[in-house]
Design an enzyme around this catalytic site. Structure first.
Site, PDB file in Angstrom:
ATOM      1  N   LYS A 191       0.809  -1.122  -0.118  1.00  0.00           N
ATOM      2  CA  LYS A 191      -0.069   0.091   0.221  1.00  0.00           C
ATOM      3  C   LYS A 191       0.869   1.445  -0.015  1.00  0.00           C
ATOM      4  O   LYS A 191       1.488   1.645   0.851  1.00  0.00           O
ATOM      5  CB  LYS A 191      -1.128  -0.049   1.278  1.00  0.00           C
ATOM      6  CG  LYS A 191      -2.122   0.985   0.749  1.00  0.00           C
ATOM      7  CD  LYS A 191      -2.601   1.654   2.131  1.00  0.00           C
ATOM      8  CE  LYS A 191      -1.844   2.853   2.797  1.00  0.00           C
ATOM      9  NZ  LYS A 191      -1.795   4.177   2.050  1.00  0.00           N
ATOM     10  N   GLU A 267       9.580   1.491  10.581  1.00  0.00           N
ATOM     11  CA  GLU A 267      10.553   2.366  10.493  1.00  0.00           C
ATOM     12  C   GLU A 267      10.030   3.737  10.448  1.00  0.00           C
ATOM     13  O   GLU A 267       8.873   4.101   9.379  1.00  0.00           O
ATOM     14  CB  GLU A 267      11.490   2.394   8.823  1.00  0.00           C
ATOM     15  CG  GLU A 267      11.937   0.890   8.649  1.00  0.00           C
ATOM     16  CD  GLU A 267      13.147   0.891   8.912  1.00  0.00           C
ATOM     17  OE1 GLU A 267      13.948   1.905   9.723  1.00  0.00           O
ATOM     18  OE2 GLU A 267      13.858  -0.212   8.789  1.00  0.00           O
ATOM     19  N   CYS A 302      13.740  11.108   6.768  1.00  0.00           N
ATOM     20  CA  CYS A 302      13.415  10.474   8.134  1.00  0.00           C
ATOM     21  C   CYS A 302      14.891  10.745   8.784  1.00  0.00           C
ATOM     22  O   CYS A 302      14.808  10.908  10.078  1.00  0.00           O
ATOM     23  CB  CYS A 302      13.371   8.941   8.081  1.00  0.00           C
ATOM     24  SG  CYS A 302      14.191   7.943   7.176  1.00  0.00           S
ATOM     25  N   GLU A 401       9.724  16.087  14.574  1.00  0.00           N
ATOM     26  CA  GLU A 401      10.232  16.121  13.335  1.00  0.00           C
ATOM     27  C   GLU A 401       9.331  17.030  12.576  1.00  0.00           C
ATOM     28  O   GLU A 401       8.177  16.945  12.484  1.00  0.00           O
ATOM     29  CB  GLU A 401       9.781  14.614  13.031  1.00  0.00           C
ATOM     30  CG  GLU A 401      10.602  14.181  11.661  1.00  0.00           C
ATOM     31  CD  GLU A 401      10.082  12.840  11.031  1.00  0.00           C
ATOM     32  OE1 GLU A 401       8.849  12.567  11.282  1.00  0.00           O
ATOM     33  OE2 GLU A 401      10.934  11.997  10.749  1.00  0.00           O
TER      34      GLU A 401
HETATM   35  P1  NAD Z   1       2.349   8.578   7.856  1.00  0.00           P
HETATM   36  O1  NAD Z   1       2.788   7.848   8.838  1.00  0.00           O
HETATM   37  O2  NAD Z   1       1.396   9.708   7.745  1.00  0.00           O
HETATM   38  O3  NAD Z   1       1.994   7.482   6.642  1.00  0.00           O
HETATM   39  C1  NAD Z   1       2.663   6.198   6.299  1.00  0.00           C
HETATM   40  C2  NAD Z   1       1.676   5.478   5.505  1.00  0.00           C
HETATM   41  O4  NAD Z   1       0.945   4.772   6.443  1.00  0.00           O
HETATM   42  C3  NAD Z   1       1.109   5.914   4.286  1.00  0.00           C
HETATM   43  O5  NAD Z   1       0.788   4.999   3.227  1.00  0.00           O
HETATM   44  C4  NAD Z   1      -0.500   6.182   5.057  1.00  0.00           C
HETATM   45  O6  NAD Z   1      -1.432   6.028   4.083  1.00  0.00           O
HETATM   46  C5  NAD Z   1      -0.421   5.000   6.126  1.00  0.00           C
HETATM   47  N1  NAD Z   1      -1.302   5.269   7.073  1.00  0.00           N
HETATM   48  C6  NAD Z   1      -1.896   6.250   7.769  1.00  0.00           C
HETATM   49  N2  NAD Z   1      -2.583   5.904   8.652  1.00  0.00           N
HETATM   50  C7  NAD Z   1      -2.683   4.806   8.662  1.00  0.00           C
HETATM   51  C8  NAD Z   1      -3.694   3.817   9.440  1.00  0.00           C
HETATM   52  N3  NAD Z   1      -4.288   4.259  10.579  1.00  0.00           N
HETATM   53  N4  NAD Z   1      -3.482   2.418   9.350  1.00  0.00           N
HETATM   54  C9  NAD Z   1      -2.724   2.018   8.177  1.00  0.00           C
HETATM   55  N5  NAD Z   1      -2.043   2.619   7.546  1.00  0.00           N
HETATM   56  C10 NAD Z   1      -2.187   3.925   7.593  1.00  0.00           C
HETATM   57  O7  NAD Z   1       3.843   9.067   7.104  1.00  0.00           O
HETATM   58  P2  NAD Z   1       4.165   9.910   5.771  1.00  0.00           P
HETATM   59  O8  NAD Z   1       3.604  11.290   6.231  1.00  0.00           O
HETATM   60  O9  NAD Z   1       3.513   9.337   4.966  1.00  0.00           O
HETATM   61  O10 NAD Z   1       5.648   9.939   5.878  1.00  0.00           O
HETATM   62  C11 NAD Z   1       6.383  10.767   6.842  1.00  0.00           C
HETATM   63  C12 NAD Z   1       6.937  10.188   7.906  1.00  0.00           C
HETATM   64  O11 NAD Z   1       7.596   8.457   7.404  1.00  0.00           O
HETATM   65  C13 NAD Z   1       8.111  10.675   8.473  1.00  0.00           C
HETATM   66  O12 NAD Z   1       7.626  10.549   9.979  1.00  0.00           O
HETATM   67  C14 NAD Z   1       9.295  10.096   8.166  1.00  0.00           C
HETATM   68  O13 NAD Z   1      10.251  10.294   9.195  1.00  0.00           O
HETATM   69  C15 NAD Z   1       8.826   8.548   8.158  1.00  0.00           C
HETATM   70  N6  NAD Z   1       9.947   8.015   7.393  1.00  0.00           N
HETATM   71  C16 NAD Z   1      10.635   6.930   8.073  1.00  0.00           C
HETATM   72  C17 NAD Z   1      11.722   6.549   7.450  1.00  0.00           C
HETATM   73  C18 NAD Z   1      12.482   5.437   7.994  1.00  0.00           C
HETATM   74  O14 NAD Z   1      13.228   4.592   7.545  1.00  0.00           O
HETATM   75  N7  NAD Z   1      12.617   5.669   9.577  1.00  0.00           N
HETATM   76  C19 NAD Z   1      11.950   6.482   6.053  1.00  0.00           C
HETATM   77  C20 NAD Z   1      11.108   7.494   5.366  1.00  0.00           C
HETATM   78  C21 NAD Z   1      10.070   8.261   6.066  1.00  0.00           C
END
Ligand code: NAD
Length: 497
Positions: A191, A267, A302, A401
Site C-alpha cells: 500500500k 521504520e 527521516c 520532526e
Molecule cells: P504517515 O505515517 O502519515 O503515512 C505512512 C503510510 O501509512 C501511508 O501509506 C499512510 O497512508 C499509511 N497510514 C496512515 N494512517 C494509517 C492507519 N491508520 N493504518 C494504516 N496505515 C496508515 O507518514 P508519511 O507522512 O507518509 O511519511 C512521513 C513519515 O515517514 C515521517 O515521520 C518520516 O520520518 C517517516 N519515514 C521514516 C523512514 C525510516 O526509514 N525510518 C523513512 C522515510 C520516512
C-alpha cells in the site's frame, strides 16, 4: 543521468500514460467500490490521475490472492536461484524504465527530477538486485548436537506480507521491503501513500513482466484509515512492514494486538543530531554536509540532520559557513535538471512546516535564513531552506520532526553535553559526528542511541549496511542481510537419530 532539459521533461510529462488502478492477482482493477481519489502534483497543483481508492473489500481480495499464490508454491517453493533470476529481471526492467519511473515520482511528490534519477531509482534497483543476489547464498544451520541427534534451524518465508510506505521516497522505501520480502519467497500486498501512489502501481506490471507469478505482488492505493487500516487489522496478513510516522506506527501495533498479533516492523520518524566538534577535519566540508543534510529532498527525509550541534568554541565561525552553504539550496521547478530543492509534498504539509517556523520564532529561536514560502507564482508548495540559531533542545523545533528544510543550531561545550543533548528526543534513527579524534569518534558512536552513526560525513551507507531506528524511530532493520529477519520465520527441527 539523463541530460534532458526542463522543456523535454515537460513534453514527456504531458504525454505520459498514468495507470491509477489497483493491481490484484496479476491484473489492474478498479476499487470494488469504484471509488477514486485525485492524485495531485505538488509541482503546480494539477490533477495527474484518478487513482483507485481501495478499502477493506479490496484488502480482502488482495490478501486472498497473495495467500493463494503463497500456498500454490509457484513462488514460495521455488528454488532460491530461480527467484533470484526473476528478481534480477525485475531489477533490470526497473533500470530500463528508470526515466519513466523517475518522472512519475517527481510529478507525484515534487522532488527534483535529478534526485529521482540519481537517488531514488538507483536505490530502488539496488535493493531488488542485492536481495536477489543474496538469496541463494544464505545457508540454514545445523545445531551443535550430540551425534545421535540432528537439529536443523531453517528459515521459512512468513507468508503474506503487507507493506505500507510513505511518500518521501515512495519507490525506494517500497523496494527496501519488496527486495527481501519477495526474495525470501513471500507474497506481498503493497500500500503506497495516498500522496504518492504512481510508481508502486507501475512497477507491479513490471514485476509480472519479469516473471513474478500473479498474486505474489499486489498493489492497493488508497488512504491509511481505509485500506491501510484494513491490512493492519487483517487476520490473514502474517507480517506488516511499515515506513512512516511514529504516530501511525504506534497505531499499527494496536491493530496487530486487536487482530492476529501479526509481526509488525516499523521504520518511523527521526530528529537526528549532526554534531560538529572544533577538531572536525574539514569545517567547510562539515558545513556543506550540514546544509545538504537538511535541504536534500526538501528536508522530507527521516534521517534529515535537523539538529546541528556545534561546539561553542567554533560556533561563531562555523554557523555563517552553514548559512552560506544553505544558500546554494534553492527551491525551483522540479523538472528543471538543475533544481536541487523541489516542492513540498502538498499544501497541507507546507502549512505544517510553516507553522513550525512560526513556533520557532515565537519560542525565541533566531531566524538566520529562509522562513518563507517560495515560488509562489508556480502555484505549488515550496519553502525556503530555513536556519534557526540559538535553539535550545527543549524547544518544539528541536523536539518535533518537522519533515521540511528547517535546521536548528544548538550549542554545546563538552562531548558529554553533546551526547546528552543528542539523545534527548523520543527518536533514535541516525546521528553524525565530525572530529579528528579517533577515540572520541568511537566513544561518541557508542554513546549515541541511534541505528546509524556517521563519522565525518552525513548519510553514508549502501545495501551492505542495516538501516533502522532505536527508541521511537522503530524496530527491525531494512537493507543488508539483517532485513531478511523481518520476512522469515525460524523453524527448529529436532530429530532423534
Ligand atoms: P504517515 O505515517 O502519515 O503515512 C505512512 C503510510 O501509512 C501511508 O501509506 C499512510 O497512508 C499509511 N497510514 C496512515 N494512517 C494509517 C492507519 N491508520 N493504518 C494504516 N496505515 C496508515 O507518514 P508519511 O507522512 O507518509 O511519511 C512521513 C513519515 O515517514 C515521517 O515521520 C518520516 O520520518 C517517516 N519515514 C521514516 C523512514 C525510516 O526509514 N525510518 C523513512 C522515510 C520516512
Amino acid at each position: 543521468m539523463s541530460m534532458s532539459t526542463r522543456t523535454e521533461w515537460e513534453v514527456r510529462a504531458a504525454s505520459i500514460d498514468i495507470e491509477g488502478r489497483a493491481f490484484v492477482n496479476g491484473e489492474y482493477v478498479s476499487a470494488t467500490s469504484n471509488a477514486t481519489f485525485e492524485c495531485i502534483s505538488p509541482i503546480d497543483g494539477s490533477v495527474l490521475a484518478l487513482v483507485a481508492s481501495c478499502d477493506s473489500a479490496d484488502a480482502d481480495l488482495a490478501v486472498a490472492s497473495a495467500r493463494s499464490a503463497f500456498e500454490s508454491g509457484a513462488w514460495s517453493r521455488q528454488a532460491p536461484a530461480e527467484r533470484k533470476a526473476t528478481m534480477l529481471r525485475f531489477s533490470e526492467l526497473l533500470r530500463t524504465h528508470s526515466e519513466e519511473l523517475a518522472l512519475l515520482e517527481t510529478l507525484d511528490m515534487g522532488k527534483p527530477i535529478s534526485d529521482s534519477l540519481s537517488v531514488d531509482l538507483p536505490g530502488s534497483i539496488d535493493s531488488i538486485r542485492w536481495c536477489a543476489e543474496a538469496i541463494d547464498k544464505i545457508y540454514d544451520e545445523v545445531a551443535a548436537t550430540s551425534v545421535d541427534q540432528l537439529g536443523l534451524v531453517i528459515r521459512e518465508p512468513v507468508g503474506v506480507v503487507a507493506v505500507i510506505v510513505p511518500w518521501n521516497f515512495p519507490l525506494m522505501m517500497a523496494s527496501w521491503k519488496l527486495g527481501p520480502a519477495l526474495a525470501a519467497g513471500n507474497s506481498v500486498v503493497l500500500k503506497p501513500s495516498e500522496r504518492s501512489p504512481l510508481t508502486a502501481i507501475r512497477i507491479a506490471q513490471l514485476a509480472l513482466e519479469a516473471g513474478l507469478p500473479a498474486g505474489v505482488l499486489n498493489v492497493l492505493p488508497g488512504y491509511g484509515h481505509t485500506v491501510g487500516k484494513a491490512l493492519a487489522l487483517h487476520n490473514d496478513v502474517d507480517t506488516l512492514a511499515f515506513t512512516g510516522s511514529t504516530q501511525v506506527a504506534k497505531q499499527l501495533l494496536i491493530y496487530a494486538g486487536q487482530s492476529n498479533m501479526k509481526r509488525v516492523w516499523l521504520e518511523a520518524g527521526g530528529k537526528s543530531p549532526n554534531i560538529v566538534f572544533a577538531d572536525a577535519p574539514d569545517l567547510q566540508a562539515a558545513a556543506e554536509a550540514a546544509a545538504a543534510a537538511i535541504a536534500f529532498n526538501q528536508g522530507e527525509v527521516c534521517t534529515a540532520g535537523s539538529r546541528l550541534l556545534v561546539q561553542a568554541s567554533i560556533k561563531e565561525r562555523f554557523v555563517p559557513m552553514v548559512v552560506e552553504a544553505m544558500k546554494s539550496w534553492k527551491p525551483g521547478h522540479p523538472l528543471d535538471p538543475s533544481t536541487n530543492v523541489g516542492a513540498m509534498v502538498d499544501k497541507r504539509h507546507l502549512d505544517g512546516v510553516m507553522q513550525h517556523i512560526e513556533e520557532g520564532q515565537a519560542q525565541g529561536a533566531r531566524l538566520l535564513l529562509g522562513g518563507r514560502i517560495a515560488q509562489v507564482e508556480v502555484g505549488g508548495s515550496y519553502v525556503e531552506p530555513t536556519l534557526f540559531d540559538n535553539v535550545s533542545n527543549s524547544m518544539k523545533i528541536a523536539q518535533q520532526e518537522i519533515f521540511g528544510p528547517v535546521l536548528s543550531v544548538i550549542e554545546f561545550d563538552e562531548a558529554e553535553d553533546a551526547v546528552r543533548i543528542a539523545n534527548d528526543t523520543p527518536y533514535g534513527l541516525a546521528a553524525a559526528v565530525w572530529t579528528c579524534d579517533l577515540s572520541r569518534a568511537h566513544t561518541m558512536a557508542r554513546a549515541l542511541r541511534a541505528g546509524s552513526v556517521w563519522v565525518n560525513l552525513y548519510d553514508g551507507g549502501d545495501m551492505t549496511a542495516p538501516f533502522g531506528g532505536y527508541k521511537q524511530s522503530g524496530n527491525g532493520r531494512d537493507k543488508s542481510l539483517h532485513a531478511f529477519d523481518k520476512y522469515t520465520e525460524i523453524k527448529a527441527t529436532w530429530i532423534q537419530l
